[in-house]
Write an enzyme that holds these catalytic residues in place. Structure first.
Site, PDB file in Angstrom:
ATOM      1  N   GLN A  89       0.812  -1.216   0.000  1.00 57.51           N
ATOM      2  CA  GLN A  89       0.000   0.000   0.000  1.00 57.51           C
ATOM      3  C   GLN A  89       0.845   1.266   0.000  1.00 57.51           C
ATOM      4  O   GLN A  89       0.303   2.372  -0.013  1.00 57.51           O
ATOM      5  CB  GLN A  89      -0.908  -0.006   1.233  1.00 57.51           C
ATOM      6  CG  GLN A  89      -1.867  -1.175   1.280  1.00 57.51           C
ATOM      7  CD  GLN A  89      -2.555  -1.326   2.639  1.00 57.51           C
ATOM      8  OE1 GLN A  89      -2.350  -0.515   3.548  1.00 57.51           O
ATOM      9  NE2 GLN A  89      -3.347  -2.375   2.789  1.00 57.51           N
ATOM     10  N   HIS A 151      -0.829  -0.170   5.875  1.00 57.10           N
ATOM     11  CA  HIS A 151      -1.316   0.773   6.883  1.00 57.10           C
ATOM     12  C   HIS A 151      -0.369   1.951   7.113  1.00 57.10           C
ATOM     13  O   HIS A 151       0.147   2.153   8.205  1.00 57.10           O
ATOM     14  CB  HIS A 151      -1.602   0.041   8.200  1.00 57.10           C
ATOM     15  CG  HIS A 151      -2.629  -1.029   8.089  1.00 57.10           C
ATOM     16  ND1 HIS A 151      -3.135  -1.709   9.172  1.00 57.10           N
ATOM     17  CD2 HIS A 151      -3.270  -1.544   7.008  1.00 57.10           C
ATOM     18  CE1 HIS A 151      -4.024  -2.598   8.759  1.00 57.10           C
ATOM     19  NE2 HIS A 151      -4.120  -2.512   7.442  1.00 57.10           N
ATOM     20  N   GLU A 256     -15.062   2.924   9.895  1.00 61.45           N
ATOM     21  CA  GLU A 256     -15.676   3.964  10.719  1.00 61.45           C
ATOM     22  C   GLU A 256     -15.666   5.330  10.043  1.00 61.45           C
ATOM     23  O   GLU A 256     -14.713   5.682   9.349  1.00 61.45           O
ATOM     24  CB  GLU A 256     -14.930   4.097  12.049  1.00 61.45           C
ATOM     25  CG  GLU A 256     -15.040   2.888  12.952  1.00 61.45           C
ATOM     26  CD  GLU A 256     -14.326   3.077  14.277  1.00 61.45           C
ATOM     27  OE1 GLU A 256     -14.373   2.159  15.107  1.00 61.45           O
ATOM     28  OE2 GLU A 256     -13.700   4.152  14.487  1.00 61.45           O
ATOM     29  N   TYR A 266      -9.973   7.128  20.031  1.00 53.39           N
ATOM     30  CA  TYR A 266     -11.030   6.529  19.216  1.00 53.39           C
ATOM     31  C   TYR A 266     -11.070   5.004  19.304  1.00 53.39           C
ATOM     32  O   TYR A 266     -11.808   4.360  18.570  1.00 53.39           O
ATOM     33  CB  TYR A 266     -10.916   7.022  17.771  1.00 53.39           C
ATOM     34  CG  TYR A 266     -11.327   8.476  17.697  1.00 53.39           C
ATOM     35  CD1 TYR A 266     -12.619   8.849  17.383  1.00 53.39           C
ATOM     36  CD2 TYR A 266     -10.432   9.492  18.044  1.00 53.39           C
ATOM     37  CE1 TYR A 266     -13.015  10.178  17.384  1.00 53.39           C
ATOM     38  CE2 TYR A 266     -10.817  10.825  18.048  1.00 53.39           C
ATOM     39  CZ  TYR A 266     -12.112  11.166  17.723  1.00 53.39           C
ATOM     40  OH  TYR A 266     -12.515  12.479  17.742  1.00 53.39           O
ATOM     41  N   TYR A 277      -9.661 -11.001  10.173  1.00 58.86           N
ATOM     42  CA  TYR A 277     -10.002 -11.540   8.863  1.00 58.86           C
ATOM     43  C   TYR A 277     -10.392 -13.019   8.950  1.00 58.86           C
ATOM     44  O   TYR A 277     -11.078 -13.528   8.060  1.00 58.86           O
ATOM     45  CB  TYR A 277      -8.847 -11.330   7.884  1.00 58.86           C
ATOM     46  CG  TYR A 277      -8.667  -9.879   7.532  1.00 58.86           C
ATOM     47  CD1 TYR A 277      -9.579  -9.232   6.700  1.00 58.86           C
ATOM     48  CD2 TYR A 277      -7.608  -9.141   8.043  1.00 58.86           C
ATOM     49  CE1 TYR A 277      -9.440  -7.890   6.390  1.00 58.86           C
ATOM     50  CE2 TYR A 277      -7.453  -7.800   7.732  1.00 58.86           C
ATOM     51  CZ  TYR A 277      -8.376  -7.182   6.909  1.00 58.86           C
ATOM     52  OH  TYR A 277      -8.228  -5.846   6.607  1.00 58.86           O
TER      53      TYR A 277
END
Length: 383
Positions: A89, A151, A256, A266, A277
């Protein structure tokens, strides 16, 4: 004879906190809008920013930055970008321009640096002059390298006071460890940058209003704005109300939408609607006193990336709505907070990586494809 008066105390249990709406995959289509191709020929575009003259800056994850004209013409790659780790990513990620761009020409880029075995999220700034980036310098870096290509977070958002919000992901799934523990646990470590939103000056220094600066005894890193996030890839501010919103990826479900406030926790991974997963529970807690609850949750995951707040008259029925891109759902979600809360979708049938409102009041969308495009959403054409 005295008559006793008996007072009855009626004890009413405290109302349970309202649970956030859980939004399913299937929601109605938003009527009256059409989608057209504005520009083609981009490889996995990730972020876009409008320049004052109407041109767009667009990043490509493999490590290229391009200018796109108001007619949709894509330039050759702009020289001067940082060297990036285009693994998984990672790569060249978001782009933002300084609020005083017309006078200082400053462009900000977030990216993954390093290698597959040791990488980090970083932010650099440079001047856009003569069709190239000049005087590039890194102003911020997560000081703790991680392995793998997952991430990085990496959304950028300038606030009206000139400070910059930067999202940094939690580092990866449970196969990625740090000091013998799941790296995602660092989202609850107030000294680490993983799983956080940072608020910094235009030079990458801690903002004075951050909890760690205002209260050094809190234990918070002075760079931190909020903590307890998994992987935020959508950041937007409502120009009318000043409210800051974020969308973040869950794991198996549990994406979210959050209303961001400085100094808040949070919850990730202690409090979450997401599952592993494998289907196993990550946590049985969906809410906890002292933690901020999400505005809404997507189950199953839409994989949200890119977020804008629509304010304008060109698409008047969208005024005040949030526009959230969906990678897995291949659409733009139109969220009206209400009450009542409502969500519809604008299907685009491609992975949506970023969403922005243009100076013309239309909506521009990046598609995360090998042959990626910029799509433009406007009023539907009458046949």
């Amino acid at each position: 004879m005295r008559t006793a008066t008996i007072a009855l105390l009626l004890i009413v249990p405290a109302a349970a906190p309202a649970r956030p709406p859980v939004v399913p995959w299937e929601v109605p289509a938003e009527p009256g809008l059409g989608v057209a191709v504005f520009a083609r020929g981009l490889e996995h575009p990730w972020g876009l920013a409008f320049l004052p003259d109407g041109r767009l800056l667009v990043t490509e994850r493999p490590g290229r930055l391009r200018l796109v004209s108001p007619r949709g013409e894509v330039s050759p790659p702009i020289p001067g970008v940082p060297r990036v780790a285009a693994v998984g990513q990672g790569g060249l990620l978001d782009v933002a321009i300084h609020p005083d761009f017309e006078s200082n020409r400053l462009v900000y880029l977030s990216y993954a640096g390093g290698t597959e075995q040791a990488n980090w999220t970083a932010v650099a700034v440079a001047r856009l002059e003569g069709g190239r980036l000049q005087a590039l310098r890194e102003i911020l870096r997560n000081p703790t390298p991680k392995r793998g290509g997952a991430h990085f977070g990496s959304r950028l958002l300038f606030l009206p006071d000139g400070s910059l919000l930067v999202s940094i992901g939690d580092g990866g799934n449970p196969d990625v460890k740090l000091d013998g523990r799941n790296i995602r646990d660092q989202a609850q470590n107030p000294e680490a940058l993983f799983g956080k939103v940072l608020r910094v000056t235009a030079e990458g220094q801690p903002h004075p209003a951050n909890r760690g600066r205002a209260d050094p005894g809190s234990g918070w890193n002075p760079l931190l704005f909020s903590i307890g996030h998994r992987n935020i890839q959508g950041l937007a501010r409502d120009p009318k109300t000043g409210t800051i919103f974020a969308t973040e990826h869950g794991a198996q479900g549990g994406d979210e939408l959050n209303r961001l406030e400085g100094g808040q926790n949070y919850g990730w991974p202690l409090v979450t609607f997401a599952k592993e997963y494998s289907g196993a529970e990550i946590s049985r807690e969906r809410s906890r006193p002292g933690f901020a609850d999400p505005v809404s949750v997507w189950i199953p995951s839409i994989a949200p990336s890119g977020l804008a707040v629509y304010r304008g008259r060109a698409l008047a029925r969208l005024d005040g709505a949030l526009l959230a891109g969906g990678l897995m759902s291949s659409d733009v979600r139109v969220i009206r907070l209400g009450p009542p809360f409502r969500e519809t979708r604008i299907p685009v049938d491609q992975r949506v990586r970023d969403v922005a409102v243009g100076p013309d009041g239309l909506v521009y969308v990046l598609t995360d494809e090998a042959d990626g495009a910029i799509l433009r959403i406007g009023p539907a054409r009458r046949s």
